[in-house]
Design a protein around this motif. Structure first.
Motif, PDB file in Angstrom:
ATOM      1  N   LYS A   1       0.831  -1.210   0.000  1.00 34.34           N
ATOM      2  CA  LYS A   1       0.000   0.000   0.000  1.00 34.34           C
ATOM      3  C   LYS A   1       0.865   1.259   0.000  1.00 34.34           C
ATOM      4  O   LYS A   1       0.551   2.245  -0.668  1.00 34.34           O
ATOM      5  N   ARG A   2       1.963   1.225   0.754  1.00 30.82           N
ATOM      6  CA  ARG A   2       2.861   2.382   0.824  1.00 30.82           C
ATOM      7  C   ARG A   2       3.515   2.628  -0.533  1.00 30.82           C
ATOM      8  O   ARG A   2       3.614   3.774  -0.992  1.00 30.82           O
ATOM      9  N   ALA A   3       3.972   1.561  -1.173  1.00 30.68           N
ATOM     10  CA  ALA A   3       4.612   1.712  -2.482  1.00 30.68           C
ATOM     11  C   ALA A   3       3.635   2.277  -3.511  1.00 30.68           C
ATOM     12  O   ALA A   3       3.989   3.134  -4.329  1.00 30.68           O
ATOM     13  N   LEU A   4       2.385   1.816  -3.451  1.00 30.54           N
ATOM     14  CA  LEU A   4       1.376   2.311  -4.387  1.00 30.54           C
ATOM     15  C   LEU A   4       1.110   3.788  -4.177  1.00 30.54           C
ATOM     16  O   LEU A   4       0.993   4.561  -5.143  1.00 30.54           O
ATOM     17  N   ARG A   5       1.025   4.213  -2.898  1.00 30.48           N
ATOM     18  CA  ARG A   5       0.754   5.624  -2.612  1.00 30.48           C
ATOM     19  C   ARG A   5       1.931   6.498  -3.013  1.00 30.48           C
ATOM     20  O   ARG A   5       1.761   7.619  -3.504  1.00 30.48           O
ATOM     21  N   LEU A   6       3.183   6.016  -2.824  1.00 32.72           N
ATOM     22  CA  LEU A   6       4.355   6.792  -3.228  1.00 32.72           C
ATOM     23  C   LEU A   6       4.400   6.965  -4.741  1.00 32.72           C
ATOM     24  O   LEU A   6       4.806   8.023  -5.249  1.00 32.72           O
ATOM     25  N   LYS A   7       3.970   5.931  -5.457  1.00 35.68           N
ATOM     26  CA  LYS A   7       3.896   6.056  -6.921  1.00 35.68           C
ATOM     27  C   LYS A   7       2.894   7.140  -7.310  1.00 35.68           C
ATOM     28  O   LYS A   7       3.107   7.895  -8.271  1.00 35.68           O
TER      29      LYS A   7
ATOM     30  N   LYS B   1       1.006  21.428  -3.787  1.00 33.83           N
ATOM     31  CA  LYS B   1       0.800  21.170  -2.363  1.00 33.83           C
ATOM     32  C   LYS B   1      -0.598  20.622  -2.103  1.00 33.83           C
ATOM     33  O   LYS B   1      -0.780  19.693  -1.300  1.00 33.83           O
ATOM     34  N   VAL B   2      -1.594  21.159  -2.784  1.00 36.57           N
ATOM     35  CA  VAL B   2      -2.974  20.692  -2.589  1.00 36.57           C
ATOM     36  C   VAL B   2      -3.111  19.234  -3.007  1.00 36.57           C
ATOM     37  O   VAL B   2      -3.716  18.409  -2.305  1.00 36.57           O
ATOM     38  N   VAL B   3      -2.533  18.894  -4.151  1.00 36.34           N
ATOM     39  CA  VAL B   3      -2.652  17.520  -4.648  1.00 36.34           C
ATOM     40  C   VAL B   3      -1.930  16.538  -3.729  1.00 36.34           C
ATOM     41  O   VAL B   3      -2.468  15.487  -3.350  1.00 36.34           O
ATOM     42  N   VAL B   4      -0.673  16.886  -3.370  1.00 42.20           N
ATOM     43  CA  VAL B   4       0.102  15.997  -2.504  1.00 42.20           C
ATOM     44  C   VAL B   4      -0.538  15.889  -1.129  1.00 42.20           C
ATOM     45  O   VAL B   4      -0.600  14.805  -0.523  1.00 42.20           O
ATOM     46  N   HIS B   5      -1.025  17.005  -0.605  1.00 41.72           N
ATOM     47  CA  HIS B   5      -1.702  16.991   0.700  1.00 41.72           C
ATOM     48  C   HIS B   5      -2.901  16.044   0.688  1.00 41.72           C
ATOM     49  O   HIS B   5      -3.125  15.273   1.633  1.00 41.72           O
ATOM     50  N   SER B   6      -3.663  16.088  -0.397  1.00 41.26           N
ATOM     51  CA  SER B   6      -4.840  15.227  -0.518  1.00 41.26           C
ATOM     52  C   SER B   6      -4.438  13.755  -0.570  1.00 41.26           C
ATOM     53  O   SER B   6      -5.070  12.900   0.077  1.00 41.26           O
TER      54      SER B   6
ATOM     55  N   VAL C   1      -1.591  12.351   0.601  1.00 39.09           N
ATOM     56  CA  VAL C   1      -1.037  11.917   1.888  1.00 39.09           C
ATOM     57  C   VAL C   1      -2.141  11.756   2.923  1.00 39.09           C
ATOM     58  O   VAL C   1      -2.173  10.789   3.698  1.00 39.09           O
ATOM     59  N   GLU C   2      -3.080  12.700   2.953  1.00 37.15           N
ATOM     60  CA  GLU C   2      -4.185  12.614   3.903  1.00 37.15           C
ATOM     61  C   GLU C   2      -5.029  11.363   3.648  1.00 37.15           C
ATOM     62  O   GLU C   2      -5.432  10.657   4.588  1.00 37.15           O
ATOM     63  N   SER C   3      -5.291  11.081   2.383  1.00 36.45           N
ATOM     64  CA  SER C   3      -6.070   9.898   2.037  1.00 36.45           C
ATOM     65  C   SER C   3      -5.373   8.625   2.496  1.00 36.45           C
ATOM     66  O   SER C   3      -6.008   7.714   3.033  1.00 36.45           O
ATOM     67  N   GLU C   4      -4.027   8.572   2.342  1.00 36.15           N
ATOM     68  CA  GLU C   4      -3.288   7.386   2.762  1.00 36.15           C
ATOM     69  C   GLU C   4      -3.292   7.240   4.277  1.00 36.15           C
ATOM     70  O   GLU C   4      -3.453   6.136   4.811  1.00 36.15           O
ATOM     71  N   LEU C   5      -3.128   8.349   4.999  1.00 35.42           N
ATOM     72  CA  LEU C   5      -3.135   8.287   6.463  1.00 35.42           C
ATOM     73  C   LEU C   5      -4.490   7.824   6.991  1.00 35.42           C
ATOM     74  O   LEU C   5      -4.572   7.014   7.924  1.00 35.42           O
ATOM     75  N   ILE C   6      -5.555   8.334   6.382  1.00 31.26           N
ATOM     76  CA  ILE C   6      -6.905   7.916   6.799  1.00 31.26           C
ATOM     77  C   ILE C   6      -7.109   6.434   6.519  1.00 31.26           C
ATOM     78  O   ILE C   6      -7.619   5.687   7.362  1.00 31.26           O
ATOM     79  N   ASN C   7      -6.711   6.003   5.320  1.00 31.21           N
ATOM     80  CA  ASN C   7      -6.889   4.597   4.961  1.00 31.21           C
ATOM     81  C   ASN C   7      -6.080   3.686   5.882  1.00 31.21           C
ATOM     82  O   ASN C   7      -6.556   2.619   6.293  1.00 31.21           O
ATOM     83  N   THR C   8      -4.848   4.119   6.239  1.00 32.47           N
ATOM     84  CA  THR C   8      -4.019   3.320   7.148  1.00 32.47           C
ATOM     85  C   THR C   8      -4.667   3.197   8.518  1.00 32.47           C
ATOM     86  O   THR C   8      -4.686   2.117   9.132  1.00 32.47           O
ATOM     87  N   THR C   9      -5.222   4.302   9.003  1.00 38.98           N
ATOM     88  CA  THR C   9      -5.893   4.286  10.310  1.00 38.98           C
ATOM     89  C   THR C   9      -7.087   3.335  10.308  1.00 38.98           C
ATOM     90  O   THR C   9      -7.247   2.514  11.219  1.00 38.98           O
TER      91      THR C   9
END
Length: 256
Positions: free
Chosen positions: A7-13, A45-50, A52-60
């Protein structure tokens, strides 16, 4: 670890693609003004913020579902779990996890993986899961023994009554044979035989009445409670549980 790593590798891509899209769509000129650069960076910044936030929420949320599975299993075994939130920020433990991941997913770290894999979770109590399984097997075996004893008692009672009737019928048949042989005997002897025959018939009738009442009582109990069938079914289920627990116990003992 494999799931989280993928999941982390996919989000970094996805984050990398945000930068690549920016290069392809916006960086088409040789020079930019300060306002243009600011606008480009703000959009990025808006795109990357969105992302990263989506990944953090999904991880939680994923961690919540994972913990829920563990809690449900613990509840099934009546276990009391304790957590220490401070360990989640323990740098030494976090570095051990990082070393474990490195050893698991890199060829060069196979030797280190062997050492790390020796680390085991501490048992839930002195005996661990094996003790829990042993106690559960013992409890089920005790219940099985009680059920077997009750079933045997119920099965034995009708057999005893039937044997009494069979013995009386044998005695009656013998008396009839003796009576027929003594037809030519004296009237006194014949009278004695008749009295014995009548007495035996009375005894037989009384036993038959007792047997009939006992059978009706047993039949009534069976019709009202279906105890015999329920005990048979319960005994079968308990035996299956014992077999399953023995199988699981042997797996844990083999692991130990």
């Amino acid at each position: 670890m494999r799931f989280a790593r993928s999941k982390r590798a996919l989000r970094l891509k996805t984050v990398d693609s945000c930068f690549q899209d920016l290069k392809d769509s916006r960086l088409t000129e040789d020079t930019f003004t300060v306002d243009e650069v600011t606008d480009i960076l703000d959009g990025l910044k808006v795109v990357v913020h969105s992302e990263v936030e989506s990944e953090l929420i999904n991880t939680t949320y994923t961690n919540v579902l994972f913990l829920r599975q563990l809690f449900c299993q613990a509840e099934k075994w009546y276990l009391k779990l304790q957590t220490d939130i401070s360990d989640l920020e323990n740098r030494e433990l976090l570095e051990q996890v990082a070393e474990f991941e490195k050893a698991e997913f890199t060829t060069a770290g196979k030797k280190a993986s062997t050492e790390i894999s020796k680390l085991k979770l501490a048992p839930l109590n002195e005996g661990g899961v094996s003790e829990l399984l042993s106690k559960e097997i013992t409890r089920l075996q005790e219940e099985n023994d009680k059920l077997k004893a009750r079933v045997k008692t119920i099965e034995t009672q009708p057999k005893i009554k039937m044997q009494e009737v069979s013995d009386l019928e044998t005695s009656l048949a013998k008396l009839r044979a003796d009576f027929e042989k003594s037809l030519n005997m004296s009237s006194e002897n014949q009278k004695s035989l008749e009295d014995n025959l009548i007495s035996t018939k009375h005894d037989l009738l009384k036993i038959q009445e007792d047997l009939l009442l006992a059978e009706k009582e047993l039949e009534k109990k069976f019709q009202e409670t279906a105890a015999y069938r329920n005990m048979k079914e319960l005994l079968t289920k308990k035996n299956e549980q014992v077999k399953e627990l023995r199988k699981r116990l042997s797996q844990y003992e083999a692991g130990d």
